[in-house]
Design a protein around this motif. Structure first.
Motif, PDB file in Angstrom:
ATOM      1  N   GLU A 147      11.303 -28.612   5.912  1.00  0.00           N
ATOM      2  CA  GLU A 147      11.936 -29.091   5.946  1.00  0.00           C
ATOM      3  C   GLU A 147      13.071 -28.159   5.358  1.00  0.00           C
ATOM      4  N   LYS A 148      14.518 -28.653   5.660  1.00  0.00           N
ATOM      5  CA  LYS A 148      15.852 -27.824   5.122  1.00  0.00           C
ATOM      6  C   LYS A 148      15.889 -26.800   6.181  1.00  0.00           C
ATOM      7  N   GLU A 149      15.853 -27.222   7.793  1.00  0.00           N
ATOM      8  CA  GLU A 149      15.688 -25.687   8.644  1.00  0.00           C
ATOM      9  C   GLU A 149      17.220 -25.755   8.796  1.00  0.00           C
ATOM     10  N   ARG A 150      18.139 -24.892   8.816  1.00  0.00           N
ATOM     11  CA  ARG A 150      19.222 -24.420   9.510  1.00  0.00           C
ATOM     12  C   ARG A 150      19.483 -23.146   9.811  1.00  0.00           C
ATOM     13  N   VAL A 151      20.329 -23.069  10.256  1.00  0.00           N
ATOM     14  CA  VAL A 151      20.677 -21.035  11.186  1.00  0.00           C
ATOM     15  C   VAL A 151      21.931 -21.501  10.668  1.00  0.00           C
ATOM     16  N   VAL A 152      22.551 -20.223  10.604  1.00  0.00           N
ATOM     17  CA  VAL A 152      24.581 -19.838  10.455  1.00  0.00           C
ATOM     18  C   VAL A 152      24.663 -18.886  11.495  1.00  0.00           C
ATOM     19  N   VAL A 153      25.685 -19.153  12.607  1.00  0.00           N
ATOM     20  CA  VAL A 153      25.358 -18.375  13.596  1.00  0.00           C
ATOM     21  C   VAL A 153      26.730 -17.554  13.202  1.00  0.00           C
ATOM     22  N   MET A 154      26.970 -16.448  12.985  1.00  0.00           N
ATOM     23  CA  MET A 154      28.679 -15.736  13.531  1.00  0.00           C
ATOM     24  C   MET A 154      28.748 -14.730  14.607  1.00  0.00           C
ATOM     25  N   ARG A 155      30.229 -14.645  15.073  1.00  0.00           N
ATOM     26  CA  ARG A 155      30.000 -14.355  15.852  1.00  0.00           C
ATOM     27  C   ARG A 155      31.110 -13.308  15.608  1.00  0.00           C
ATOM     28  N   PHE A 156      31.173 -12.351  16.359  1.00  0.00           N
ATOM     29  CA  PHE A 156      31.909 -10.946  16.179  1.00  0.00           C
ATOM     30  C   PHE A 156      32.739 -10.377  17.182  1.00  0.00           C
ATOM     31  N   GLU A 158      29.542 -20.574  12.417  1.00  0.00           N
ATOM     32  CA  GLU A 158      28.817 -21.765  13.153  1.00  0.00           C
ATOM     33  C   GLU A 158      27.553 -22.065  12.897  1.00  0.00           C
ATOM     34  N   GLN A 159      27.043 -23.413  12.131  1.00  0.00           N
ATOM     35  CA  GLN A 159      26.532 -24.136  10.948  1.00  0.00           C
ATOM     36  C   GLN A 159      25.260 -25.015  11.868  1.00  0.00           C
ATOM     37  N   ARG A 160      24.592 -24.036  12.498  1.00  0.00           N
ATOM     38  CA  ARG A 160      23.357 -25.970  12.731  1.00  0.00           C
ATOM     39  C   ARG A 160      22.347 -26.248  12.024  1.00  0.00           C
ATOM     40  N   GLY A 161      21.487 -27.248  11.854  1.00  0.00           N
ATOM     41  CA  GLY A 161      20.421 -27.801  10.769  1.00  0.00           C
ATOM     42  C   GLY A 161      19.386 -28.221  11.535  1.00  0.00           C
ATOM     43  N   SER A 162      18.687 -29.592  11.210  1.00  0.00           N
ATOM     44  CA  SER A 162      17.549 -29.536  12.332  1.00  0.00           C
ATOM     45  C   SER A 162      17.571 -30.380  12.857  1.00  0.00           C
ATOM     46  N   ASP A 163      18.996 -31.398  12.699  1.00  0.00           N
ATOM     47  CA  ASP A 163      19.243 -32.125  13.753  1.00  0.00           C
ATOM     48  C   ASP A 163      19.517 -32.016  14.850  1.00  0.00           C
ATOM     49  N   THR A 164      20.495 -30.830  15.326  1.00  0.00           N
ATOM     50  CA  THR A 164      20.389 -29.998  16.734  1.00  0.00           C
ATOM     51  C   THR A 164      20.027 -28.412  17.216  1.00  0.00           C
ATOM     52  N   MET A 165      18.684 -29.152  16.686  1.00  0.00           N
ATOM     53  CA  MET A 165      18.142 -27.915  17.190  1.00  0.00           C
ATOM     54  C   MET A 165      16.657 -28.427  18.611  1.00  0.00           C
ATOM     55  N   ARG A 166      16.117 -27.580  19.113  1.00  0.00           N
ATOM     56  CA  ARG A 166      15.242 -28.453  20.147  1.00  0.00           C
ATOM     57  C   ARG A 166      14.148 -27.822  19.616  1.00  0.00           C
ATOM     58  N   ASP A 167      13.104 -28.696  20.348  1.00  0.00           N
ATOM     59  CA  ASP A 167      11.487 -28.403  20.147  1.00  0.00           C
ATOM     60  C   ASP A 167      11.025 -27.581  21.844  1.00  0.00           C
ATOM     61  N   VAL A 168      10.708 -26.814  21.126  1.00  0.00           N
ATOM     62  CA  VAL A 168      10.375 -25.802  22.619  1.00  0.00           C
ATOM     63  C   VAL A 168       8.368 -25.943  21.978  1.00  0.00           C
ATOM     64  N   SER A 169       7.833 -26.610  22.663  1.00  0.00           N
ATOM     65  CA  SER A 169       6.067 -26.508  23.116  1.00  0.00           C
ATOM     66  C   SER A 169       6.014 -25.319  23.911  1.00  0.00           C
ATOM     67  N   ILE A 170       4.638 -24.599  23.754  1.00  0.00           N
ATOM     68  CA  ILE A 170       4.390 -23.593  23.658  1.00  0.00           C
ATOM     69  C   ILE A 170       3.644 -23.733  25.146  1.00  0.00           C
ATOM     70  N   VAL A 171       3.255 -22.882  26.008  1.00  0.00           N
ATOM     71  CA  VAL A 171       2.904 -23.533  27.094  1.00  0.00           C
ATOM     72  C   VAL A 171       1.584 -21.836  26.729  1.00  0.00           C
ATOM     73  N   ASP A 172       0.498 -23.064  26.446  1.00  0.00           N
ATOM     74  CA  ASP A 172      -1.147 -22.670  26.682  1.00  0.00           C
ATOM     75  C   ASP A 172      -1.878 -22.117  28.380  1.00  0.00           C
ATOM     76  N   ARG A 173      -1.296 -21.423  28.665  1.00  0.00           N
ATOM     77  CA  ARG A 173      -1.493 -20.678  29.822  1.00  0.00           C
ATOM     78  C   ARG A 173      -2.097 -18.834  29.379  1.00  0.00           C
ATOM     79  N   THR A 174      -2.774 -18.199  30.589  1.00  0.00           N
ATOM     80  CA  THR A 174      -2.810 -16.785  30.802  1.00  0.00           C
ATOM     81  C   THR A 174      -2.849 -15.987  32.350  1.00  0.00           C
ATOM     82  N   THR A 175      -1.905 -15.415  32.245  1.00  0.00           N
ATOM     83  CA  THR A 175      -2.245 -14.390  33.271  1.00  0.00           C
ATOM     84  C   THR A 175      -3.098 -13.600  33.568  1.00  0.00           C
ATOM     85  N   PRO A 176      -3.821 -14.321  34.795  1.00  0.00           N
ATOM     86  CA  PRO A 176      -4.864 -13.649  35.317  1.00  0.00           C
ATOM     87  C   PRO A 176      -4.573 -11.502  35.753  1.00  0.00           C
TER      88      PRO A 176
END
Length: 153
Positions: free
Chosen positions: A80-89, A99-117
């Motif tokens: 809960e209360k996830e927050r990212v502060v981005v600073m550019r120089f 720039e401040q980003r909260g959990s409302d602006t974040m995207r859910d990234v699903s993990i792919v369960d595969r292996t490379t042969p």
């Protein structure tokens, strides 16, 4: 009787675990002291500490990532209360943007369960049955070489 009373109380905050802070939380009061175009990377680091991460392709982008998690009995930790502060120089190390980003602006990234042969790791049935037949020096039999062996000994 005690069990009957304990079940409704299980949802109360008395039985919840304490929140745990993760990452480098950029305090809003400290962020208010930063003025783009004035402060440098050294000033920001002295005020907020080291960033959680820097840009992969742009070292002039700093990320201060923080979250609060709580461990619930019988479940995975909830974040809960996830927050990212981005600073550019800029190239000179002067702060250009916050720039401040909260959990409302974040995207859910699903993990792919595969292996490379990997070629050559799969064996056929015949290779499994007859794989060791005819190997030279199998198991070190017949070779008496060691530290004291060799020609003339």
């Amino acid at each position: 009787m005690a069990l009957v009373l304990a079940v409704p109380l299980a949802g109360c905050s008395v039985f919840q675990a304490r929140p745990v802070q993760h990452g480098n939380k950029a305090d809003p009061d400290l962020l208010a002291q930063l003025v783009p175009g004035v402060q440098t990377q050294a000033d920001v680091q002295a005020l907020l500490g080291s960033p959680s991460a820097t840009g992969t392709f742009d070292p002039g982008t700093w990320y201060y990532i923080s979250s609060v998690s709580r461990m619930q009995p019988g479940s995975n930790p909830s974040s809960e209360k996830e927050r990212v502060v981005v600073m550019r120089f800029d190239e000179g190390g002067v702060l250009r943007d916050i720039e401040q980003r909260g959990s409302d602006t974040m995207r859910d990234v699903s993990i792919v369960d595969r292996t490379t042969p990997v070629p050559g790791t799969e064996r056929t049935l015949l290779q499994s049955l007859f794989g060791n037949i005819g190997r030279v020096g199998a198991g070190g039999l017949g070779s008496e070489q060691g530290p004291g062996s060799g020609p003339g000994r």
